[in-house]
Each structure stands twice: as C-alpha cells, then as structure tokens.
Design a protein around this motif. Structure first.
Motif, PDB file in Angstrom:
ATOM      1  N   GLY A  87       0.819  -1.203   0.000  1.00  0.00           N
ATOM      2  CA  GLY A  87       0.000   0.000   0.000  1.00  0.00           C
ATOM      3  C   GLY A  87       0.856   1.257   0.000  1.00  0.00           C
ATOM      4  N   LEU A  88       0.216   2.383  -0.241  1.00  0.00           N
ATOM      5  CA  LEU A  88       0.901   3.668  -0.224  1.00  0.00           C
ATOM      6  C   LEU A  88       0.174   4.634   0.701  1.00  0.00           C
ATOM      7  CD1 LEU A  88      -0.904   5.845  -2.105  1.00  0.00           C
ATOM      8  CD2 LEU A  88       0.024   4.429  -3.931  1.00  0.00           C
ATOM      9  N   ALA A 100       0.030  -1.616   9.533  1.00  0.00           N
ATOM     10  CA  ALA A 100      -0.728  -2.833   9.254  1.00  0.00           C
ATOM     11  C   ALA A 100      -1.485  -2.720   7.928  1.00  0.00           C
ATOM     12  CB  ALA A 100      -1.695  -3.120  10.395  1.00  0.00           C
ATOM     13  N   THR A 101      -2.051  -1.561   7.652  1.00  0.00           N
ATOM     14  CA  THR A 101      -2.819  -1.367   6.419  1.00  0.00           C
ATOM     15  C   THR A 101      -1.920  -1.439   5.189  1.00  0.00           C
ATOM     16  OG1 THR A 101      -4.419   0.011   7.608  1.00  0.00           O
ATOM     17  CG2 THR A 101      -4.401   0.188   5.212  1.00  0.00           C
ATOM     18  N   LEU A 102      -0.772  -0.785   5.231  1.00  0.00           N
ATOM     19  CA  LEU A 102       0.153  -0.815   4.094  1.00  0.00           C
ATOM     20  C   LEU A 102       0.641  -2.231   3.823  1.00  0.00           C
ATOM     21  CD1 LEU A 102       2.407   2.335   4.676  1.00  0.00           C
ATOM     22  CD2 LEU A 102       0.267   2.151   3.388  1.00  0.00           C
ATOM     23  N   ALA A 103       0.946  -2.974   4.882  1.00  0.00           N
ATOM     24  CA  ALA A 103       1.432  -4.347   4.716  1.00  0.00           C
ATOM     25  C   ALA A 103       0.367  -5.242   4.102  1.00  0.00           C
ATOM     26  CB  ALA A 103       1.879  -4.898   6.061  1.00  0.00           C
ATOM     27  N   ASP A 104      -0.909  -4.896   4.299  1.00  0.00           N
ATOM     28  CA  ASP A 104      -2.015  -5.676   3.744  1.00  0.00           C
ATOM     29  C   ASP A 104      -2.332  -5.283   2.303  1.00  0.00           C
ATOM     30  OD1 ASP A 104      -4.009  -7.700   4.163  1.00  0.00           O
ATOM     31  OD2 ASP A 104      -5.517  -6.121   4.221  1.00  0.00           O
ATOM     32  N   GLY A 105      -1.550  -4.372   1.730  1.00  0.00           N
ATOM     33  CA  GLY A 105      -1.744  -3.999   0.337  1.00  0.00           C
ATOM     34  C   GLY A 105      -2.821  -2.972   0.100  1.00  0.00           C
ATOM     35  N   ARG A 106      -3.225  -2.261   1.143  1.00  0.00           N
ATOM     36  CA  ARG A 106      -4.229  -1.201   0.990  1.00  0.00           C
ATOM     37  C   ARG A 106      -3.588   0.153   1.257  1.00  0.00           C
ATOM     38  NH1 ARG A 106      -8.672  -1.154   4.342  1.00  0.00           N
ATOM     39  NH2 ARG A 106      -9.948  -0.321   2.655  1.00  0.00           N
ATOM     40  N   ASP A 107      -4.212   1.195   0.746  1.00  0.00           N
ATOM     41  CA  ASP A 107      -3.666   2.541   0.843  1.00  0.00           C
ATOM     42  C   ASP A 107      -4.289   3.301   2.007  1.00  0.00           C
ATOM     43  OD1 ASP A 107      -2.280   1.957  -1.555  1.00  0.00           O
ATOM     44  OD2 ASP A 107      -4.074   2.505  -2.703  1.00  0.00           O
ATOM     45  N   ASP A 129       7.016   5.129   0.726  1.00  0.00           N
ATOM     46  CA  ASP A 129       5.589   4.789   0.789  1.00  0.00           C
ATOM     47  C   ASP A 129       4.691   5.997   0.507  1.00  0.00           C
ATOM     48  OD1 ASP A 129       5.803   2.061   1.474  1.00  0.00           O
ATOM     49  OD2 ASP A 129       6.195   2.573   3.564  1.00  0.00           O
ATOM     50  N   LEU A 130       5.286   7.160   0.310  1.00  0.00           N
ATOM     51  CA  LEU A 130       4.532   8.411   0.350  1.00  0.00           C
ATOM     52  C   LEU A 130       4.266   8.985  -1.036  1.00  0.00           C
ATOM     53  CD1 LEU A 130       3.445  10.408   2.512  1.00  0.00           C
ATOM     54  CD2 LEU A 130       5.637  11.607   2.344  1.00  0.00           C
ATOM     55  N   VAL A 131       3.011   9.469  -1.239  1.00  0.00           N
ATOM     56  CA  VAL A 131       2.622  10.246  -2.417  1.00  0.00           C
ATOM     57  C   VAL A 131       1.921  11.497  -1.895  1.00  0.00           C
ATOM     58  CG1 VAL A 131       1.257  10.311  -4.536  1.00  0.00           C
ATOM     59  CG2 VAL A 131       2.304   8.158  -3.794  1.00  0.00           C
ATOM     60  N   GLU A 169       0.404   5.775  -9.318  1.00  0.00           N
ATOM     61  CA  GLU A 169       1.309   5.475  -8.208  1.00  0.00           C
ATOM     62  C   GLU A 169       1.167   4.029  -7.742  1.00  0.00           C
ATOM     63  OE1 GLU A 169       3.720   7.104  -6.888  1.00  0.00           O
ATOM     64  OE2 GLU A 169       3.511   9.031  -7.905  1.00  0.00           O
ATOM     65  N   ARG A 170      -0.009   3.472  -7.844  1.00  0.00           N
ATOM     66  CA  ARG A 170      -0.202   2.065  -7.472  1.00  0.00           C
ATOM     67  C   ARG A 170       0.563   1.128  -8.407  1.00  0.00           C
ATOM     68  NH1 ARG A 170      -6.741   2.367  -6.292  1.00  0.00           N
ATOM     69  NH2 ARG A 170      -6.583   2.740  -4.026  1.00  0.00           N
ATOM     70  N   LEU A 171       0.859   1.582  -9.614  1.00  0.00           N
ATOM     71  CA  LEU A 171       1.545   0.749 -10.604  1.00  0.00           C
ATOM     72  C   LEU A 171       3.065   0.879 -10.548  1.00  0.00           C
ATOM     73  CD1 LEU A 171      -0.822   1.273 -13.662  1.00  0.00           C
ATOM     74  CD2 LEU A 171      -0.541  -0.822 -12.316  1.00  0.00           C
TER      75      LEU A 171
END
Length: 224
Positions: free
Chosen positions: A20-21, A105-112, A132-134, A201-203
């Motif tokens: 996640g970002l 926890a959220t970033l590690a789970d693949g969510r933003d 991790d930042l945008v 950014e997700r890509l």
C-alpha cells in the motif's frame, strides 16, 4: 520505508500483489481537500482514511474514532514520547498526530491510507517513510474564493476565519515540497486528476511485490 510483512491481500493475482501507499492531501483550510477525501473514499475500497488523534474539542456532528480519536494532552504527549505517532503537529493551539501501528498494518495488507494533514506532518512522514509516500497539494482557484468558502461553511467564528486566511499564505508557500499540485476550480475535474495520480502510483514497480516472482516464473517457463 515502513517495515514490510507478508500479509499482502490474498485477493489479488500474483502480479497484482502490492504494498500500500500513503496518499497525503494538504491545502489551506477551505480549499476543498475534505470534500475530495470523502468522495475518493466513497468510491474506492482499496483506500482508507487515517484517523488522527487530536487534543481539540469535538465539533457538533463529529464521532470519536471516526472523525478523530479525541484525547487529552497528557495522553497525546505520552504517544509522542513513545514514538507511537508517525507525525504530529500543533495548529491553532490544538495538536494532531497519526498513530503508527494502524498505518503500518494497512500498508502491509496492500491497501492505501489517505491523510488529510498539513505541510508539517507531511515533512515528518517524508522523513520516516518517503518510499511509501505520495503527496498532493490542493490550491484554491483564488484567495477571494477561499475566503468565501470559509465564511459560507459557517463552522468557525469570524475571528477564526481571519486567522485561517492569515495562515493561508504561509501554507501555500509550501506547494513546491509536494509531488503533485492541483488547483481545485471544479471538484469533479480535480477528483478525476486525483484518481489518475492514485492509479499511476499504485503501478510503480517498487510497490508491486509479486511482480518479480511473476516475471521469473514466466522466464523459467519460456526457457524450457
């Protein structure tokens, strides 16, 4: 970059697995970032709002744990001392901060995670987790329109509106520290631009955790 784990969302195909970002929206008060945040959250299940802790009083209609976690000053100071906040800042004599554990926890789970914070908080996030930042800065179309929005929303006294207008010039001077800058003349168009930023950014290759394994598997299959 914040610590990585293997708890990425299993619902994605291997090549779509990603970290996640953290998407930051900053602006002078009244420029429209709250409206943009709400609309983005309502139509994208892969992003969630970071709920900050704050020492300011609860406003009418706000819900503890939804809008903010409302805490007292000693509790806030303790979180700062224990490094339990990713960032924190004081604005108009009230303090705000982002709890670290929930974001990690959220970033590690693949969510933003979406942040509605000022330039001070953004600098702190950049120091701790730049990969991790945008960051996106939202500008109003004009100072006159900014003042109109602050006045017509009727949430603050005339004295507070005057303070926010005085602070706006300093806040806007930090626009060049952000990855993207959007002028919010039309909320629908600005939202579309924000969605385009998020999709791109997700890509980014560094966030796509499953891409290396996916490519290696294809290479092995092609070499047989």
């Amino acid at each position: 970059m914040l610590p990585m784990t293997d708890a990425t969302a299993a619902r994605r195909a291997p090549h779509d697995r990603r970290r996640g970002l953290m998407l930051v929206l900053s602006s002078p008060s009244g420029a429209g970032k709250t409206t943009l945040s709400r609309r983005l959250l309502s139509q994208d299940d892969d992003i969630t709002l970071s709920v900050s802790v704050t020492t300011r009083p609860m406003r009418p209609g706000e819900v503890d744990g939804v809008d903010y976690h409302f805490i007292d000053r000693p509790s806030f100071d303790r979180m700062v001392a224990e490094e339990a906040l990713l960032e924190h800042a004081t604005v108009f004599e009230n303090s705000y901060g982002t709890p670290r554990a929930a974001v990690e926890a959220t970033l590690a789970d693949g969510r933003d995670v979406l942040f509605d914070i000022d330039w001070q908080g953004t600098q702190q996030l950049a120091d701790r987790a730049r990969d991790d930042l945008v960051t996106v800065f939202i500008l109003p179309p004009s100072i006159a329109e900014l003042e109109r929005r602050l006045t017509t929303r009727a949430q603050d006294s005339a004295e507070v509106v005057a303070k926010r207008m005085a602070k706006a010039a300093d806040e806007m001077s930090h626009y060049a520290e952000y990855d993207y800058v959007l002028v919010n003349e039309d909320v629908d168009r600005t939202l579309a631009d924000l969605e385009a930023i998020l999709r791109a950014e997700r890509l980014r290759r560094r966030r796509r955790l499953g891409l290396s394994g996916f490519v290696n598997a294809m290479r092995e299959g092609a070499g047989r």
